[in-house]
Design an enzyme around this catalytic site. Structure first.
Site: not given
Length: 192
Positions: A71-72
């Site tokens: 995730s970012d």
């Protein structure tokens, strides 16, 4: 046949805590060491999706039999992606820019299944911040809560009192959109 182990490709304690809120406990946490530089002209939603996929693929390359979650998250004003603030100057810049206006928080989430198939989603949340006078900014800077945060603030802390409106996922602004993440994981075969 048993379910594959789940690896979280992130060192963020917030992401781990958010996953635990919905009953997801990674079997391992292996941060992905990748280049997080923006590509020229890259839109924020494309940027976070690319990084989420790259993080998950990087860790999956070393763990091909696992289910890997990457995730970012990025805070954007228009097409401008704000930095993760590491010093007071960058935090003050972000807070002054966000003061009295709306911005968007994007999170990309990617899951790599054993065998290499990749599934990804992007989540967008709109956030409006009240006008911040110098005193409000100075007080928040003094809290040190901004350190290492995308856009220079943590919505789950002292900064919450400055949020006028939020449209979308609150957990996205904290660092991981839980609805999208849970659906990706279950769609990839993860089960509790």
């Amino acid at each position: 046949m048993s379910a594959p182990p789940l690896i979280l490709a992130s060192q963020s304690p917030r992401r781990k805590a958010l996953l635990e809120l919905i009953g997801v406990t990674p079997d391992q946490i292996i941060p992905a060491d990748i280049d997080e530089a923006e590509l020229k002209g890259e839109k924020p939603e494309v940027y976070v999706t690319r990084l989420a996929r790259e993080k998950a693929l990087h860790v999956a390359g070393q763990n091909p039999h696992a289910l890997v979650l990457g995730s970012d998250t990025a805070v954007a004003v228009g097409r401008r992606i704000l930095p993760k603030t590491e010093d007071e100057q960058s935090a003050r810049f972000c807070l002054e820019l966000l003061s009295g206006r709306s911005h968007r928080v994007f999170s990309g989430v990617a899951v790599v299944k054993p065998g290499g198939d990749v599934m990804s989603r992007v989540c967008e949340t709109r956030v409006k911040v009240r006008s911040l006078d110098r005193s409000a900014i100075d007080n928040y800077i003094a809290s040190d809560e901004w350190r290492g945060k995308a856009g220079g603030y943590a919505i789950q802390g002292l900064f919450a009192k400055h949020i006028v409106q939020l449209i979308g996922s609150h957990s996205n602004v904290v660092g991981l959109p839980l609805y999208e993440t849970y659906n990706l994981l279950t769609g990839a075969g993860w089960s509790k």
